[in-house]
Design a protein around this motif. Structure first.
Motif, PDB file in Angstrom:
ATOM      1  N   PRO A  84       1.255  -1.636   0.263  1.00 55.83           N
ATOM      2  CA  PRO A  84       0.017   0.155  -0.226  1.00 55.83           C
ATOM      3  C   PRO A  84       0.706   1.510  -0.482  1.00 55.83           C
ATOM      4  O   PRO A  84       1.795   1.259   0.957  1.00 55.83           O
ATOM      5  CB  PRO A  84      -1.247  -0.446   1.232  1.00 55.83           C
ATOM      6  CG  PRO A  84       0.266  -1.408   2.009  1.00 55.83           C
ATOM      7  CD  PRO A  84       1.066  -1.448   1.070  1.00 55.83           C
ATOM      8  N   SER A  85       0.212   2.644  -1.050  1.00 59.11           N
ATOM      9  CA  SER A  85       0.848   4.088  -0.659  1.00 59.11           C
ATOM     10  C   SER A  85      -0.176   4.421   0.839  1.00 59.11           C
ATOM     11  O   SER A  85      -0.709   4.606   0.787  1.00 59.11           O
ATOM     12  CB  SER A  85       0.844   4.471  -1.775  1.00 59.11           C
ATOM     13  OG  SER A  85       0.974   6.231  -1.460  1.00 59.11           O
ATOM     14  N   PRO A  86       0.861   4.951   1.590  1.00 62.90           N
ATOM     15  CA  PRO A  86       0.966   5.839   2.548  1.00 62.90           C
ATOM     16  C   PRO A  86      -0.179   6.726   2.149  1.00 62.90           C
ATOM     17  O   PRO A  86      -0.942   7.249   2.808  1.00 62.90           O
ATOM     18  CB  PRO A  86       1.634   5.938   3.830  1.00 62.90           C
ATOM     19  CG  PRO A  86       2.964   4.928   3.753  1.00 62.90           C
ATOM     20  CD  PRO A  86       2.230   4.864   1.713  1.00 62.90           C
ATOM     21  N   ILE A  87       0.853   7.293   1.287  1.00 58.05           N
ATOM     22  CA  ILE A  87       0.033   8.742   0.823  1.00 58.05           C
ATOM     23  C   ILE A  87      -1.286   8.733   0.686  1.00 58.05           C
ATOM     24  O   ILE A  87      -2.396   9.411   0.880  1.00 58.05           O
ATOM     25  CB  ILE A  87       0.765   9.317  -0.757  1.00 58.05           C
ATOM     26  CG1 ILE A  87       2.099   9.539  -0.063  1.00 58.05           C
ATOM     27  CG2 ILE A  87      -0.511  10.505  -1.159  1.00 58.05           C
ATOM     28  CD1 ILE A  87       3.211   9.837  -0.922  1.00 58.05           C
ATOM     29  N   ASN A  88      -2.146   7.555  -0.121  1.00 63.20           N
ATOM     30  CA  ASN A  88      -4.009   7.285  -0.013  1.00 63.20           C
ATOM     31  C   ASN A  88      -4.380   7.158   0.755  1.00 63.20           C
ATOM     32  O   ASN A  88      -5.057   7.302   0.994  1.00 63.20           O
ATOM     33  CB  ASN A  88      -3.522   6.254  -1.157  1.00 63.20           C
ATOM     34  CG  ASN A  88      -2.725   5.959  -2.550  1.00 63.20           C
ATOM     35  OD1 ASN A  88      -2.080   7.459  -2.944  1.00 63.20           O
ATOM     36  ND2 ASN A  88      -2.713   4.636  -2.902  1.00 63.20           N
ATOM     37  N   ASP A  89      -3.651   6.515   2.453  1.00 65.47           N
ATOM     38  CA  ASP A  89      -4.795   6.647   3.221  1.00 65.47           C
ATOM     39  C   ASP A  89      -4.829   7.390   3.738  1.00 65.47           C
ATOM     40  O   ASP A  89      -4.936   6.759   5.344  1.00 65.47           O
ATOM     41  CB  ASP A  89      -3.689   4.741   3.749  1.00 65.47           C
ATOM     42  CG  ASP A  89      -4.121   4.100   3.041  1.00 65.47           C
ATOM     43  OD1 ASP A  89      -4.723   3.802   2.223  1.00 65.47           O
ATOM     44  OD2 ASP A  89      -3.019   2.776   2.928  1.00 65.47           O
ATOM     45  N   VAL A  90      -3.588   8.409   3.647  1.00 68.20           N
ATOM     46  CA  VAL A  90      -4.105   9.417   5.340  1.00 68.20           C
ATOM     47  C   VAL A  90      -5.189   9.869   5.181  1.00 68.20           C
ATOM     48  O   VAL A  90      -6.536   9.800   4.462  1.00 68.20           O
ATOM     49  CB  VAL A  90      -3.359  10.834   4.349  1.00 68.20           C
ATOM     50  CG1 VAL A  90      -3.488  11.922   5.634  1.00 68.20           C
ATOM     51  CG2 VAL A  90      -1.522  10.253   4.486  1.00 68.20           C
TER      52      VAL A  90
ATOM     53  N   LYS B  97      -8.772  11.414   8.306  1.00 67.60           N
ATOM     54  CA  LYS B  97      -8.828  12.196   9.428  1.00 67.60           C
ATOM     55  C   LYS B  97      -8.383  12.047  10.489  1.00 67.60           C
ATOM     56  O   LYS B  97      -8.592  12.527  12.643  1.00 67.60           O
ATOM     57  CB  LYS B  97     -10.457  12.161   9.953  1.00 67.60           C
ATOM     58  CG  LYS B  97     -10.957  13.069   8.668  1.00 67.60           C
ATOM     59  CD  LYS B  97     -10.500  14.570   8.401  1.00 67.60           C
ATOM     60  CE  LYS B  97     -11.529  14.709   7.064  1.00 67.60           C
ATOM     61  NZ  LYS B  97     -11.030  15.296   6.596  1.00 67.60           N
ATOM     62  N   ASP B  98      -7.901  10.066  11.412  1.00 65.90           N
ATOM     63  CA  ASP B  98      -7.649   9.990  12.650  1.00 65.90           C
ATOM     64  C   ASP B  98      -5.714   9.672  12.046  1.00 65.90           C
ATOM     65  O   ASP B  98      -5.125   9.465  13.264  1.00 65.90           O
ATOM     66  CB  ASP B  98      -8.263   8.290  12.883  1.00 65.90           C
ATOM     67  CG  ASP B  98     -10.225   8.831  12.416  1.00 65.90           C
ATOM     68  OD1 ASP B  98     -10.157   9.981  13.648  1.00 65.90           O
ATOM     69  OD2 ASP B  98     -10.966   7.777  12.109  1.00 65.90           O
ATOM     70  N   THR B  99      -5.345  10.161  11.403  1.00 63.68           N
ATOM     71  CA  THR B  99      -3.974  10.023  11.131  1.00 63.68           C
ATOM     72  C   THR B  99      -3.373  11.001  12.281  1.00 63.68           C
ATOM     73  O   THR B  99      -4.162  12.180  12.578  1.00 63.68           O
ATOM     74  CB  THR B  99      -3.544  10.959   9.949  1.00 63.68           C
ATOM     75  OG1 THR B  99      -3.926   9.351   8.700  1.00 63.68           O
ATOM     76  CG2 THR B  99      -1.555  10.036  10.043  1.00 63.68           C
TER      77      THR B  99
ATOM     78  N   PHE C 246       3.347  13.360   0.748  1.00 57.57           N
ATOM     79  CA  PHE C 246       2.648  13.291   2.137  1.00 57.57           C
ATOM     80  C   PHE C 246       2.198  14.215   2.396  1.00 57.57           C
ATOM     81  O   PHE C 246       1.246  14.486   3.557  1.00 57.57           O
ATOM     82  CB  PHE C 246       3.628  12.371   2.561  1.00 57.57           C
ATOM     83  CG  PHE C 246       3.378  11.515   3.863  1.00 57.57           C
ATOM     84  CD1 PHE C 246       2.261   9.993   3.642  1.00 57.57           C
ATOM     85  CD2 PHE C 246       2.970  11.797   5.100  1.00 57.57           C
ATOM     86  CE1 PHE C 246       1.366   9.731   3.951  1.00 57.57           C
ATOM     87  CE2 PHE C 246       2.542  11.183   6.176  1.00 57.57           C
ATOM     88  CZ  PHE C 246       1.921  10.155   5.588  1.00 57.57           C
ATOM     89  N   GLU C 247       3.365  15.150   2.587  1.00 58.19           N
ATOM     90  CA  GLU C 247       2.671  17.176   2.713  1.00 58.19           C
ATOM     91  C   GLU C 247       1.575  17.066   2.529  1.00 58.19           C
ATOM     92  O   GLU C 247      -0.043  17.406   3.441  1.00 58.19           O
ATOM     93  CB  GLU C 247       3.332  17.996   3.153  1.00 58.19           C
ATOM     94  CG  GLU C 247       5.474  17.976   3.490  1.00 58.19           C
ATOM     95  CD  GLU C 247       6.261  18.789   3.321  1.00 58.19           C
ATOM     96  OE1 GLU C 247       7.182  18.914   2.643  1.00 58.19           O
ATOM     97  OE2 GLU C 247       5.835  19.935   1.955  1.00 58.19           O
ATOM     98  N   LYS C 248       1.076  17.821   1.140  1.00 64.18           N
ATOM     99  CA  LYS C 248      -0.031  17.051   0.494  1.00 64.18           C
ATOM    100  C   LYS C 248      -1.587  16.718   1.304  1.00 64.18           C
ATOM    101  O   LYS C 248      -2.176  17.243   1.796  1.00 64.18           O
ATOM    102  CB  LYS C 248      -0.009  16.892  -1.147  1.00 64.18           C
ATOM    103  CG  LYS C 248       1.060  18.757  -1.521  1.00 64.18           C
ATOM    104  CD  LYS C 248      -0.130  18.231  -2.775  1.00 64.18           C
ATOM    105  CE  LYS C 248      -0.553  19.662  -3.938  1.00 64.18           C
ATOM    106  NZ  LYS C 248      -0.269  20.190  -4.341  1.00 64.18           N
ATOM    107  N   ALA C 249      -1.326  15.796   0.856  1.00 69.49           N
ATOM    108  CA  ALA C 249      -1.868  14.458   1.981  1.00 69.49           C
ATOM    109  C   ALA C 249      -2.625  14.830   3.366  1.00 69.49           C
ATOM    110  O   ALA C 249      -3.559  15.030   3.979  1.00 69.49           O
ATOM    111  CB  ALA C 249      -1.395  13.313   1.754  1.00 69.49           C
ATOM    112  N   LEU C 250      -1.467  15.004   4.078  1.00 67.09           N
ATOM    113  CA  LEU C 250      -1.737  15.724   5.695  1.00 67.09           C
ATOM    114  C   LEU C 250      -2.336  16.927   5.332  1.00 67.09           C
ATOM    115  O   LEU C 250      -3.669  16.787   6.140  1.00 67.09           O
ATOM    116  CB  LEU C 250      -0.327  15.920   6.759  1.00 67.09           C
ATOM    117  CG  LEU C 250       0.255  14.365   6.288  1.00 67.09           C
ATOM    118  CD1 LEU C 250       1.515  15.309   6.585  1.00 67.09           C
ATOM    119  CD2 LEU C 250       0.030  13.860   7.011  1.00 67.09           C
TER     120      LEU C 250
END
Lengths: 342, 342, 342, 342
Positions: B153-159, B161-163, B185-189
């Motif tokens: 899996p790519s964590p970028i896709n999985d960010v 609200k509960d991260t 990842f910054e963008k996803a956060l």
């Protein structure tokens, strides 16, 4: 030190301050100094004193000549007035470079917020582009630029191959200029292979300047003041270190890797070098034989081009397996004879 | 200090080290400590010693209990084996929290490269999510994940609200794991309103670890070692500072601003508060009157909602114009009675 | 990393902890590491946990092997029991140096308070003297030593020409061990030409250890934590920097100047060199002619031996007036042929 | 910022530079700033540019008003000409304190080498004594003073009870001004109960100034530049921190302990308090009962006045055993009613 206060444009109330440090005499062989041109923020409504002299001070200590430009704001802010002010300031610095002991290929621009917008415009579309740019919580997107003044350019769109190295800093919870602007600028720099450094601090109110306690009634995270010393070290790497006998060589040339350059080098990735014509392969053969032998001795296996391995620079690979610097220099010199086939 | 070396899974050669510091006695009222779980890198081929004990040391000094997980790699790396190893490690820590003096809501995970991929997966889709994550030159995109092992899996896709809050660091010229992963990842956060801090250093070879000279044959920029102390300060803000009598309150709650929360507060932006129902407007009226009066006195003009002004948090605005903390607390408490209308 | 817990002396309850880091493998050409032996404080009544493992951590990060000795205290503290414990610990380290990857001429001792007394005794009268000593708010005077136990030696009295380089730190308002002890130790080191560094912080309660917040209920000045990193940098200068391929040369040899050494050198002062026999004067003549010419050109006056000028080292003088390093090396090599006449 | 260049004495060529930062406006409630008066070195032969403006810069950043005095040197150096120049400079600063926004009880003096001699004379026998003094590799002994000019005073001899807090720094291998001067000054300060901080760096050539690379052709140890930031933090403790709404309270009052003060307090040592009259003993009885009970509970033994225990401050003892701040404040207030019997 001598200070000069000049009016660049009476109609638009454009002011220019110069802080000129001596050379020679007590400073021995020092003949030229690097320079920094500071563009305070203020939403193009004004130029904030909180981002002016107090910011010049640490660069003076580091040996820079420092300039502050209070560009056109308020009713005079119509674009491209501020950019024209910048060009005029740069022309002045360049024309007096001898008198002011300025090394003309080592001039950085440092802008905050709206001043960061102006600095980024200078770096991406200026006539006299700076040699390095420091952008603090800068307004960089079209959306934020439009908030300052509808129709102003977005530097994100203008990043090109000739953009200088950039140092970015911002706070993650900035409500005034969204940190999204900084992240999108990182992406634009990446896409163009431009060297950069970026620090996004966890929290700090828009306009934290150098982070000094007396400039910030609110509480910021402890790191917001780090960009000052970090940017000074970064400039020493980009420009070379100012030493008593002049500048050292820059520590870093600036692209992502040699794959972007005109000629090949040891800074190209393995994958890229393997795609080059036969003559380059012959040159590489000996080096790869040595690497294979060492890898075989360590792991008992042959050299396989794993995905990660392909992406490493030849220089880093040779360093990692313990090849002497002389061997790296030899192959580097040889590779630099070949044009880069992209 | 006591150390424990445990085998979590013999078949997969999963090893777990625990470095447990005392409480009480010479440490007075200290009863619980924060914890850090370290996941070394190594491309899921191995777990690097260069990113293990040497990394635990500074967190031990800062008062943490430290754990190192050498998860499934090589032929045992099939997903989700490594994530299962993580879950098993977390269950162990939680089950022995009393014996090991661990504050169970203050457990951070720290991963490098492939270990950063694993740490990010833990933070975004783990069963036992950590309370903070530190990701060093981490493999986060689908493309890089696939290079480690197709189909991971790519964590970028999985960010989501509960991260948990995230601290990112990387070098701009990383050829092995592209810094693009960190930027995306910054963008996803950002898109999910997750608190983060991010440091992208100008240059440093993939795998620079703590930046110690003896770990790096190549030359890195001077800042690559800063993330260690920076992350410790950041954890103290997220978890609260460890003091002789226990933890202080966290310095920062974690969202971009109050606009994201369930209830209203002084951390909402002015624009957002102005869109709330009539009852909230009445509550705001008095505060806005005071602000308007001060602005009028200073500028001679009325209060106009400029674009920048709209985006400021009520708390910051009141701080800037010099309102006492008690006044801010009063309106904050009142606003917290109202549900946030989004 | 491997940890070992050994009992050195059952009767006296002497405990020894070893934290041994790997070499080779992931650590490449690293074969030996420097070592630090930590002696906690506690007034010879006990060995404080607050000055033990938490202190070892930063040296582990810096690449050291770390040892902690819990020496004889309380009813077993009779002198020279603690010093004998130290000797036993050093013998153990030296006998296992290969197994524990210790570079035997790069072993530092670090002691706090009473442990600082013991470390200073080791450095001044030990059978196995350390190669460097770090003394934290150490009991060094006869008066303070007598308070611990009447009749114990005062290290101040025992400093000699063979004492190793010393790093001192203390707080000025220490009420338990007066800072006077540290100042008097500085004087003893000066009188014997021993290299040292010393930091006396404005205020900090006795026993502040690494200065971590959770170890200190009281308020200390912000600098009390600086000795940790400072001492690590200092050790790198005294021992040479630990690099991936081994140690660099030490940065500094250690005497006040070459006037103290057996042979002459460019590190002797001008005044001292001018007092040497005729053959040395002839050697100096050319150098002095060059210096005189440069001084004359700059000032229009001849070279006069002002008091300050006499005290400068030849090396520094030549550096200041811009002589190339090669010229300095040439005269240095020549001078090293002559015995120093004192 | 405004700069002023004034001639204080035409005959003696005494020059005075003022760097005045704004207050109010963008700086909100800031009305007054602390000040620093810089006295460059140069052996009373000249005033070095290397220890002038470059040194002012970091204090400007920290919010100070900065002044540089180029005092009488060369043929005009006859004592007390330089001290008279200092007095004239201070009178000027004090007389223009309103115009220049200077907080008149927060004026520090900073001197290097011969300028350090002058600064120390100002601090020990000046008519207008500074509120804090920073002395860099300063000429302080009679012997060194005589080398500058026979018959000049030695500040070591003149330290008295009214000497302000002092920050000292020097390098151990200074051949021009021996570090012995700094050590002997420490002793004089200790003997008079004056607050100080002192940093003696392992090596660095005389005149290293701020330690900037371009000011130093030779190699100094890495710490020589630390005094700049350290002194700024120290000044914030002595003067109080400059905040947007004005100064915080000083962090530290300045004596070794309360035993030196006119009235008793919780900052007196236990031994000293136990020597006071009956009324004080009654006041202490309750506190000692609480302490004894806690000690008994922890150790199973009664409270015995060991030598170390006697020397602890009441405040620190109560803090260590976990007494609340309110309890400490209560006994402190009560003790402050009693005159100190010495």
């Amino acid at each position: 030190m001598k200070t000069h206060e000049l009016i660049l444009n009476e109609t638009r109330n454009v002011k220019f301050s110069a802080w000129i440090q001596n050379v020679g005499g007590e400073f021995g062989k020092l003949e030229k100094r690097p320079a920094i041109l500071i563009l305070p923020g203020g939403g193009y409504s004004f130029c904030s004193d909180r981002e002016a002299e107090v910011v010049a001070a640490p660069y003076l200590k580091a040996g820079f000549q420092a300039f502050i430009l209070r560009y056109s704001t308020g009713e005079r802010k119509d674009w491209p007035n501020p950019l024209n002010d910048y060009e005029q300031a740069m022309e002045l610095i360049l024309s007096r470079a001898d008198e002011w002991h300025v090394q003309t290929d080592k001039i950085a621009v440092l802008g905050f917020s709206a001043g960061g917008h102006l600095a980024a415009c200078a770096a991406t579309k200026g006539k006299h582009r700076p040699n390095a740019a420091i952008l603090g919580y800068a307004a960089l997107s079209q959306e934020t630029a439009d908030m300052c003044q509808p129709g102003m350019p977005s530097p994100i769109n203008d990043v090109d191959k000739d953009t200088c190295p950039v140092f970015l800093f911002a706070s993650r919870d900035d409500n005034i200029v969204p940190v999204q602007d900084t992240v999108d600028f990182e992406k634009a720099l990446l896409a163009n292979g431009i060297m950069f450094e970026s620090h996004i601090y966890a929290y700090g109110m828009h306009g934290f300047s150098t982070g000094e306690r007396y400039l910030n009634p609110n509480k910021n995270c402890s790191r917001v003041s780090h960009w000052v010393q970090d940017s000074i070290e970064w400039l020493a790497e980009v420009f070379g270190t100012l030493q008593s006998e002049g500048f050292s060589s820059p520590a870093y040339s600036g692209r992502v890797n040699g794959d972007w350059d005109t000629m090949l080098s040891a800074d190209c990735t393995m994958a890229h070098l393997r795609k080059q014509p036969e003559a380059v392969q012959q040159l590489l053969a000996e080096v790869i034989a040595v690497i294979s032998a060492i890898v075989a001795q360590k792991t008992g296996k042959g050299l396989s081009m794993t995905p990660f391995f392909k992406m490493i620079k030849l220089r880093d690979l040779m360093t990692m397996i313990g090849q002497p610097e002389s061997a790296i220099e030899r192959i580097d010199v040889s590779l630099r004879q070949f044009s880069n086939v992209r």
